[in-house]
Design a protein around this motif. Structure first.
Motif, mmCIF file in Angstrom:
data_model
loop_
_atom_site.group_PDB
_atom_site.id
_atom_site.type_symbol
_atom_site.label_atom_id
_atom_site.label_comp_id
_atom_site.label_asym_id
_atom_site.label_seq_id
_atom_site.Cartn_x
_atom_site.Cartn_y
_atom_site.Cartn_z
ATOM 1 N N GLU A 74 0.823 -1.211 0.000
ATOM 2 C CA GLU A 74 0.000 0.000 0.000
ATOM 3 C C GLU A 74 0.855 1.257 0.000
ATOM 4 O OE1 GLU A 74 -4.085 -1.218 2.280
ATOM 5 O OE2 GLU A 74 -2.397 -0.605 3.521
ATOM 6 N N HIS A 75 0.278 2.302 -0.544
ATOM 7 C CA HIS A 75 0.874 3.623 -0.406
ATOM 8 C C HIS A 75 -0.256 4.632 -0.345
ATOM 9 C CE1 HIS A 75 3.014 7.350 -1.673
ATOM 10 N NE2 HIS A 75 3.871 6.870 -0.802
ATOM 11 N N ASN A 76 -0.182 5.524 0.627
ATOM 12 C CA ASN A 76 -1.265 6.494 0.846
ATOM 13 C C ASN A 76 -2.625 5.809 0.906
ATOM 14 O OD1 ASN A 76 0.488 8.602 0.947
ATOM 15 N ND2 ASN A 76 0.190 9.208 -1.210
ATOM 16 N N ALA A 77 -2.687 4.709 1.633
ATOM 17 C CA ALA A 77 -3.926 3.961 1.854
ATOM 18 C C ALA A 77 -4.531 3.391 0.580
ATOM 19 C CB ALA A 77 -4.964 4.825 2.567
ATOM 20 N N SER A 78 -3.754 3.364 -0.477
ATOM 21 C CA SER A 78 -4.281 2.783 -1.714
ATOM 22 C C SER A 78 -3.456 1.529 -2.047
ATOM 23 C CB SER A 78 -4.206 3.844 -2.815
ATOM 24 O OG SER A 78 -3.776 3.296 -4.005
ATOM 25 N N GLY A 79 -4.172 0.426 -2.344
ATOM 26 C CA GLY A 79 -3.493 -0.831 -2.620
ATOM 27 C C GLY A 79 -2.809 -0.828 -3.971
ATOM 28 N N LEU A 80 -1.624 -1.409 -4.021
ATOM 29 C CA LEU A 80 -0.889 -1.513 -5.278
ATOM 30 C C LEU A 80 -0.794 -2.984 -5.672
ATOM 31 C CD1 LEU A 80 2.109 0.826 -4.419
ATOM 32 C CD2 LEU A 80 0.075 1.414 -5.728
ATOM 33 N N VAL A 137 3.397 -3.052 -9.860
ATOM 34 C CA VAL A 137 3.034 -2.651 -11.219
ATOM 35 C C VAL A 137 2.444 -1.246 -11.150
ATOM 36 C CG1 VAL A 137 1.649 -3.247 -13.246
ATOM 37 C CG2 VAL A 137 2.474 -5.042 -11.742
ATOM 38 N N GLU A 138 2.818 -0.419 -12.093
ATOM 39 C CA GLU A 138 2.334 0.965 -12.105
ATOM 40 C C GLU A 138 1.709 1.265 -13.463
ATOM 41 O OE1 GLU A 138 4.650 4.835 -10.631
ATOM 42 O OE2 GLU A 138 5.206 4.225 -12.644
ATOM 43 N N GLY A 139 0.634 2.041 -13.463
ATOM 44 C CA GLY A 139 0.007 2.405 -14.733
ATOM 45 C C GLY A 139 -1.315 3.094 -14.487
ATOM 46 N N PRO A 140 -2.030 3.459 -15.570
ATOM 47 C CA PRO A 140 -3.301 4.171 -15.412
ATOM 48 C C PRO A 140 -4.298 3.364 -14.587
ATOM 49 C CG PRO A 140 -2.616 4.124 -17.715
ATOM 50 C CD PRO A 140 -1.679 3.240 -16.973
ATOM 51 N N GLY A 141 -4.857 3.991 -13.557
ATOM 52 C CA GLY A 141 -5.877 3.336 -12.742
ATOM 53 C C GLY A 141 -5.329 2.287 -11.788
ATOM 54 N N LEU A 142 -4.024 2.277 -11.565
ATOM 55 C CA LEU A 142 -3.435 1.222 -10.727
ATOM 56 C C LEU A 142 -2.904 1.775 -9.407
ATOM 57 C CD1 LEU A 142 -1.499 -0.905 -13.371
ATOM 58 C CD2 LEU A 142 -3.821 -1.172 -12.534
ATOM 59 N N GLY A 143 -3.583 2.736 -8.819
ATOM 60 C CA GLY A 143 -3.128 3.297 -7.555
ATOM 61 C C GLY A 143 -1.991 4.275 -7.765
ATOM 62 N N GLU A 144 -1.496 4.787 -6.662
ATOM 63 C CA GLU A 144 -0.461 5.810 -6.760
ATOM 64 C C GLU A 144 0.744 5.425 -5.921
ATOM 65 O OE1 GLU A 144 -2.327 9.405 -5.543
ATOM 66 O OE2 GLU A 144 -3.871 9.246 -7.071
ATOM 67 N N PRO A 145 1.681 4.723 -6.530
ATOM 68 C CA PRO A 145 2.872 4.372 -5.773
ATOM 69 C C PRO A 145 3.708 5.612 -5.457
ATOM 70 C CG PRO A 145 3.140 3.755 -8.067
ATOM 71 C CD PRO A 145 1.725 4.232 -7.913
ATOM 72 N N GLY A 146 4.359 5.572 -4.312
ATOM 73 C CA GLY A 146 5.263 6.668 -3.980
ATOM 74 C C GLY A 146 6.642 6.364 -4.519
ATOM 75 N N PRO A 147 7.629 7.187 -4.158
ATOM 76 C CA PRO A 147 9.001 6.872 -4.574
ATOM 77 C C PRO A 147 9.383 5.482 -4.057
ATOM 78 C CG PRO A 147 8.860 9.085 -3.663
ATOM 79 C CD PRO A 147 7.550 8.435 -3.395
ATOM 80 N N ILE A 148 9.982 4.685 -4.916
ATOM 81 C CA ILE A 148 10.198 3.273 -4.583
ATOM 82 C C ILE A 148 11.075 3.107 -3.345
ATOM 83 C CG2 ILE A 148 12.149 2.971 -6.172
ATOM 84 C CD1 ILE A 148 10.929 0.174 -6.792
ATOM 85 N N ARG A 149 12.061 4.007 -3.174
ATOM 86 C CA ARG A 149 12.937 3.859 -2.002
ATOM 87 C C ARG A 149 12.158 4.115 -0.713
ATOM 88 N NH1 ARG A 149 18.339 7.087 -4.004
ATOM 89 N NH2 ARG A 149 18.609 5.892 -5.912
#
Lengths: 327, 737
Positions: free
Chosen positions: B212-218, B239-251
C-alpha cells in the motif's frame, strides 16, 4: 422457476417461445436442465439477431418455411448463451448487496442454480450448432466463424474491465465483432433460409452488421441516460467497468474524471452524477450521432433489396431520435 | 548496409548481447551445438543484480543441465511459501520434496549464480567481450553485426550473422529494433536489499500483501527470501500504470516496508541490519509473441519481457528461453528462416507469459480498493477463485506437450507418423488459445494436457490408421475438436464452486467465457469436415453438455449406483469419443467401419474415465494441482468411492468431508473395502468391450486400437501400484475422457 403451467410454445412463433421449443427439443431426462434452459430463454426478450433473421427471410423468393425458425433459434442461442455471464454477474452482485446474512444452504443452492445455468449455456451453444447444421455448409461455416468471433470479443470486453484508457476505436471494434457480427449472421441466415441469392445475402449481412452496431450504441446510451435519471438505476457499464462509447466520449471531454470511474462500480450516486455530466458534456449526443451514422449505412445497404420493409422497421424501433434517449 | 568506417574488433557467427542468465544459457547451448558464439556484456563479471534470488525447481533443473550441480547443491533450500496478510495473518504452504535429490526451491544470490552460468557458457566454447552494445547493424532484415563501445577500442563494430538480444528489461536493442511496442502504459519495478537478522529465519519464501501507499493498494508484493539462517533478501515489486493506484518513490516504499517488518513482525526477525546498499530495477513484464524476433535478431529473457506476470520470477524463463532460442538460431542457420518463429514457440512453452498484465492489474487493484484484500477473502486467506488458485498459482514446472503424457508415449511407441501428427495437433491446439485475457491461456493449456485432450486426439489419429488411412488433411481438425470438446466439463465444473463473495469479473464471467471459447474452438476445428460429420459432432457435443449436467446432479450422491454412473460417463464422454472414432473411420475411407468404431469409442471412453477416477483418487494430478482425492472432496464420486460407500464408516467419512492434506486414511478405507478392485474390474470390462466391438471388423491395424484400450487399464493399474508402494507419479495422467 419451473415449466409447469406454461402454454407449450409455438414453433411458428418468432418470439422466445419458438426458440424455446427448438432449443429444448433435444433435452430429455433432466427436468432441472430443462428448467435452467427455459429460464434462460424466457428471461430476455427476443434479440435483434433473431428478429432480423425472420424479417430477412421475407427478402428471398421462398417463404423460408421451417428453416427460418431454425436459423432464428440458432442465432438466438449464441446471444442467450453468451448472456449467461452477465446474468451470473448480476446474481453475484445481488447476493453480495442484499443477502450477506443468508445461511450457507441458501447460498449454495443459488450457486448450484448458477452452475446449472452455465451448463445450460454449453448445451444451448451446442444445440445452436446442431440446428445450424441443418441449414447447409455455408451457413454452418458462417455460424461457427461468427460464434468464435463473438466469444473472442467477449473475452476482449473482460480484458478491458476498468480500463479508463479504452479508446472509441477499441470499443467500436469489439461492438463490430460482437453485436455487429451476430446480427449480421441472423440477417444472412434468414436470407439464405428463404433462398435469397448471395448478392442479397451480402446486402442483408451488411444491413445486419450496421443495425447491430447502432442498436448496441443505443443500448449503451440508454443505460447511461437511465442512470442519469436516478441512482435507482445503477448503470450496468459503471458496475461492470466495461466502459462504452458515451463514457469514453465523456472522458475525452474531461480526462481528469477518469480516475474516479472505477470507484463508481459500487456507488450508484456517483454513477448518476457522472451520467449527468456525460449528457451535459455532449458525450451522449455524440454517441447517438455515431449510432445514427450506422443506422444510415444500414438503410443504404437495403436500398435495392425487395421485401425489406420489415427489416427497415427494426431501425425505427431503435428510437435513436426519441426524446427519451436524445434528451 | 552501414557505411560507417569504424574498426571491426571481432566477428562471430552469433553475437549474444548480455551475459545474464538468458544470454549465457543461450550462448552455452549455441556452443554445445557447434556454433561460433560471442557474448558481448557491458559489465565485468561477477556483478550484482536486483532480484529476489528465488530459484524454482525448473530453474534448478536448468542449472544442473549446465553442469552446475555444485551451485544447486550449495544453495539454501526452501521448504515452503508463507503468505502474510496485513502483517497480521499468515499461512504456510509446505512444498513437496522432490523424489530424487532436489528440494522444491532454493535461493542463490545473483552475483555468484550469474557468474557461474556465464562460466558454463565459456567452458563450452563461448567467447566473451566486455563492451556496451549501442545498436544492431542490419542490411534490410539481415544482421551484419553490432555497433559497440568498449573502454579499450572506443566505438567499434562486431560482425555477426545472427544476433540474440538478452540485454535485460531496459533493452537498448529492443528499442532500436522498434519492437518495444505499447504495453498498456504498464511499468513494473523491483527493489531489494540484503539484511542480516538477529533471529533464525524460517526456510520459506515470505510474501507480504497488500502493498500500500497512501492507503491505496498496489498490485505487487513485498518479500523476504532467506539466503541463509540469518541473511535474507528483502524486497518489493509492483506494477504501475493508469488506474493502478499511486505508488510513492520506490525507495520510500521500501524503507516503509522494512520498517513495518521490524515494527510488526519483530518477533520473527529480531533486529535487522542492512548488508550493502539497496538495488532497484525495472522488471521485464508484458511478453508478446509478436515482439520476440525481428528478422535474424532474436530476443530473450527480460529483453523479451519474459518475466512471470504473477510471481515476478524470471530466471527459469530466462534459462529455458535462452536454451530454446539457441536451438531456433541453430535451426535458422541450418535451414533458413522458413519455419517456426521464436515468439510462437515461446508462447506455446510458456502460456502464462502472454496474459494481459494491464487487465489483470486493473481488476486486482479494483478488488483491493473496494473492500477485498489482495485477492483473498480475508478469512481463509485463500484466493477467491478455485481455478486461479489451483491452475494459475501453481508455479511448478509445467510441460504443455502431450508427448510426455502416457497416451502420448503410447502413440510414440505405436506409430511414428501418428506421434508426429499428435505433436502437430498439440501445437495447433495451443496456438488456437490466441487470447490474452488473464489466466485463460494458461488454464486452458493446463487443462489440455492434464485432461482428456490427448486421449481424444490420439483416438482420432489411431482409429484412422487402424482403418488404413491417416494422411487425410481433415483428420487434424477432427483431432483438434476431439481435444477441445472434453474441456467443456472441467471448465464448467469450476464455476459451481465459486465462493459467494467472489468478485464476479474474475470468477464466473471469466470461466463462462472460457466455456464459450472452448466450444467455439471445438467447432472451428471441425471446419472442412463433411456436413454430415459436423451434424453428428454437434449432437455429440449436445450429449456432452447433458452429461456435464448429470455429473452435477449426482454430486455428493453415493447412492447413484454403478448403472447410473456408467450411463453418465456414456452421455458425457462415450457419445463424443464414439462419434469422433466413427468419423475418423469415414474420413480414412472406410465408412463401413464407422459403426464398430463408434462402439469402440464409447467403450474406450468408459474405460478411460473409470481409470481416471482411480488415478485421481490415488495420485491426483500435478499439472492441474489436484491432490489425491480432490474430486471426492468436491463431491464427485468415482466408481471405487461409490463401491466403497456401501460401508457405513466410509459414508460417515464422506459426510464429514475429505481433508485433502490427509486423504491417505480415506484412500486406505476405499482400498480395504475392495472399491479399487471393483473400479478396476469395470475398467477392464470396458476395455474388453471396446476391443470386442472391433474384433470382427476388417481393420488394417487392429493392434493400435487394442493397445489404446489396454493403456486405460494400465494407467489404473500403475496408479494402484505406485500408491501401494508409497510413490506418487510426478507426471500428468491423461486418463479423463
Amino acid at each position: 422457476m419451473t415449466t409447469e403451467g406454461r402454454t407449450p410454445p409455438d414453433v411458428q412463433d418468432g418470439s422466445a417461445g419458438g426458440v424455446l421449443a427448438l432449443a429444448t427439443a433435444g433435452i430429455a431426462g433432466s427436468p432441472a436442465l430443462l428448467d435452467a434452459v427455459t429460464e434462460l430463454l424466457l428471461a430476455e426478450p427476443p434479440g435483434l439477431e433473431q428478429r432480423v433473421c425472420l424479417e430477412a427471410a421475407q427478402c428471398g423468393p421462398g417463404p423460408g418455411g421451417e428453416l427460418r425458425f431454425q436459423a432464428a433459434a440458432a442465432v438466438a442461442l449464441v446471444r442467450v448463451g453468451g448472456q449467461v455471464h452477465d446474468r451470473m454477474a448480476r446474481e453475484a452482485r445481488e447476493e453480495k448487496d442484499g443477502d450477506r446474512g443468508s445461511g450457507p444452504g441458501g447460498s449454495r443452492s443459488r450457486r448450484r442454480g448458477a452452475g446449472s445455468s452455465v451448463i445450460a449455456t454449453a448445451l444451448l451453444l451446442n444445440r445452436g450448432l446442431a440446428l445450424c447444421a441443418e441449414l447447409g455448409g455455408p451457413s454452418l461455416d458462417e455460424y461457427v466463424a461468427v460464434s468464435r468471433q463473438v466469444a473472442e470479443a467477449r473475452m476482449e470486453d473482460v480484458e478491458d474491465i476498468f480500463d479508463i484508457t479504452r479508446t472509441s476505436e477499441r470499443y467500436m471494434t469489439i461492438v463490430d465483432r460482437k453485436e455487429g457480427s451476430l446480427v449480421a449472421l441472423g440477417a444472412a441466415l434468414g436470407g439464405r433460409s428463404a433462398g435469397a441469392d448471395e448478392e442479397t445475402v451480402a446486402a442483408l449481412r451488411e444491413f445486419g452488421r450496421e443495425l447491430g452496431m447502432a442498436g448496441q450504441i443505443a443500448a449503451d446510451v440508454r443505460d447511461l441516460v437511465a442512470a442519469a435519471e436516478s441512482p435507482a438505476h445503477h448503470s450496468v457499464q459503471m458496475q461492470t467497468g466495461v466502459y462504452t462509447l458515451p463514457v469514453i466520449h465523456a472522458i475525452g471531454s474531461d480526462p481528469a474524471i477518469a480516475d474516479s470511474l472505477p470507484a463508481m462500480s459500487s456507488d450508484p450516486e456517483e454513477a448518476t452524477a457522472f451520467a449527468r455530466f456525460a449528457i451535459e458534456s455532449g458525450a451522449v449526443r455524440s454517441a447517438l450521432a455515431e449510432a445514427d451514422r450506422h443506422a444510415g449505412r444500414a438503410r443504404a445497404a437495403l436500398d435495392a433489396v425487395p421485401g425489406a420493409a420489415g427489416a427497415l422497421h427494426l431501425l425505427e424501433e431503435l428510437e435513436l431520435q426519441s426524446p427519451a434517449v436524445a434528451a | 548496409m552501414s557505411t560507417e568506417t569504424v574498426e571491426t574488433i571481432a566477428e562471430a557467427e552469433v553475437v549474444v548481447v548480455g551475459g545474464g542468465p538468458a544470454g549465457a544459457a543461450c550462448a552455452a547451448r549455441l556452443a554445445e551445438l557447434g556454433r561460433d558464439v560471442l557474448v558481448v556484456e557491458k559489465s565485468e563479471f561477477p556483478r550484482d543484480k536486483a532480484c529476489g534470488d528465488g530459484i524454482t525447481p525448473l530453474c534448478a533443473t536448468q542449472l544442473r543441465m549446465l553442469d552446475l550441480d555444485w551451485l544447486v547443491d550449495d544453495a539454501h533450500p526452501i521448504t515452503g511459501l508463507r503468505g502474510n496478510l496485513d502483517y497480521r495473518h499468515s499461512r504456510m504452504v509446505r512444498f513437496k520434496r522432490k523424489p530424487v535429490r532436489d528440494w522444491h526451491a532454493y535461493t542463490i544470490g545473483r552475483c555468484p549464480m550469474d557468474d557461474a552460468i556465464l562460466g558454463a557458457a565459456r567452458e563450452r566454447g563461448a567467447r566473451l567481450l566486455t563492451a556496451r552494445v549501442d545498436r544492431p547493424l542490419l542490411d534490410g532484415d539481415r544482421v551484419t553485426g553490432v555497433r559497440v563501445h568498449s573502454r579499450e577500442h572506443g566505438e567499434a563494430v562486431v560482425a555477426a550473422r545472427y544476433l540474440v538480444a538478452a540485454d535485460g528489461a531496459t533493452s537498448r536493442l529492443r528499442r532500436e529494433l522498434g519492437v518495444d511496442g505499447p504495453e498498456g502504459g504498464i511499468r513494473t519495478y523491483g527493489i531489494r536489499q540484503y539484511f542480516r537478522t538477529e533471529r533464525r529465519l524460517d526456510p520459506c519464501y515470505d510474501i507480504y500483501v497488500p502493498l500500500e501507499h497512501n492507503a491505496s493498494g498496489l498490485v505487487g508484493y513485498g518479500w523476504v527470501f532467506p539466503l541463509g539462517d540469518h541473511e535474507a533478501n528483502f524486497g518489493l515489486g509492483y506494477v504501475e500504470g493508469p488506474g493502478l493506484g499511486e505508488p510513492g518513490p520506490i525507495r520510500e516504499m521500501f524503507a516503509q516496508f522494512v520498517k513495518n517488518l521490524s515494527l510488526r513482525l519483530g518477533e520473527r526477525f529480531g533486529d535487522v541490519e542492512p548488508i550493502g546498499k539497496h538495488m532497484g530495477s525495472p522488471v521485464g513484464i508484458g511478453f508478446s509473441s509478436s515482439r520476440c524476433q525481428a528478422g535474424d535478431v532474436f530476443l530473450v529473457g527480460d529483453a523479451a519481457r519474459m518475466t512471470d506476470p504473477i510471481t515476478g520470477e524470471g530466471i527459469a524463463y530466462a534459462l529455458v528461453g535462452g536454451r530454446r532460442i539457441a536451438e531456433l538460431v541453430d535451426r535458422t542457420a541450418r535451414i533458413g528462416r522458413n519455419g517456426l518463429v521464436a515468439g510462437k514457440d515461446l508462447a506455446r512453452r510458456f502460456p502464462r507469459l502472454g496474459m494481459n498484465v494491464a487487465s489483470f492489474a486493473r481488476v486486482t487493484t479494483q478488488m483491493m480498493n473496494s473492500g477485498g484484500a489482495g485477492g483473498t477473502d480475508g478469512e481463509s486467506e485463500q484466493p477467491h477463485n478455485p481455478t486461479v488458485k489451483r491452475l494459475v498459482l501453481n508455479v511448478d514446472p509445467f510441460d504443455p506437450w502431450w508427448s510426455a503424457t502416457p497416451v502420448g508415449q503410447l502413440v510414440t511407441s505405436l506409430d511414428e507418423d501418428a506421434a508426429r501428427e499428435l505433436e502437430a495437433v498439440n501445437h495447433e491446439a495451443l496456438d488456437a488459445i490466441d487470447v490474452t485475457a488473464p489466466f485463460v491461456r494458461e488454464a486452458l493449456a493446463k487443462l489440455l494436457v492434464s485432461g482428456a485432450g490427448p486421449v481424444g486426439a490420439a483416438t482420432v489419429l489411431l482409429a484412422a490408421r487402424a482403418c488404413g488411412g491417416g494422411e487425410e488433411p481433415a483428420l487434424r481438425g477432427l483431432a483438434r475438436a476431439a481435444a477441445y470438446a472434453p474441456l467443456i466439463e472441467p471448465v464448467l465444473a469450476e464455476v459451481v464452486d465459486s465462493p459467494k463473495d467472489a468478485p464476479e469479473h474474475l470468477n464466473n464471467a471469466g470461466i463462462v467465457l472460457m466455456s464459450d471459447f472452448v466450444l467455439t474452438r471445438a467447432w472451428a476445428a471441425q471446419a472442412g469436415l463433411p456436413l454430415e460429420a459436423t451434424r453428428e459432432l454437434a449432437e455429440a457435443l449436445e450429449s456432452t453438455s447433458s452429461g456435464v449436467h448429470m455429473v452435477h446432479e449426482d454430486r455428493y450422491d453415493w447412492t447413484q449406483g454403478t448403472e447410473r454412473h456408467l450411463a453418465t460417463i456414456d452421455t458425457l464422454s462415450g457419445r463424443l469419443l464414439g462419434t469422433v472414432a466413427g468419423v475418423a473411420a469415414s474420413l480414412a475411407g472406410a465408412p463401413e467401419l464407422a459403426e464398430p468404431l463408434r462402439r469402440y469409442g464409447r467403450h474406450l471412453a468408459c474405460a478411460y474415465r473409470l481409470a481416471a477416477g482411480i488415478v485421481e483418487l490415488l495420485v491426483g494430478d500435478d499439472v492441474s494441482a489436484k491432490a489425491p482425492g480432490y474430486e471426492v472432496a468436491r463431491g464427485f464420486y468415482s466408481l471405487p468411492v461409490l463401491a466403497a460407500a456401501r460401508d457405513a464408516d466410509l459414508r460417515r467419512l464422506l459426510v464429514r468431508g475429505l481433508d485433502l492434506d490427509d486423504s491417505s486414511g480415506f484412500i486406505e478405507a476405499v482400498r480395504a473395502s475392495g472399491g479399487l478392485e471393483d473400479g478396476l474390474a469395470e475398467c477392464r470390462a470396458a476395455a474388453e468391450r471396446a476391443k470386442a466391438a472391433v474384433a470382427d471388423a476388417p481393420l488394417v491395424r487392429p493392434e493400435l486400437l487394442a493397445a489404446l484400450a489396454d493403456s486405460a487399464v494400465e494407467h489404473a493399474e500403475r496408479s494402484i501400484g505406485s500408491a501401494t508402494s508409497g510413490e506418487r507419479e510426478g507426471q500428468t495422467l491423461a486418463g479423463k475422457t
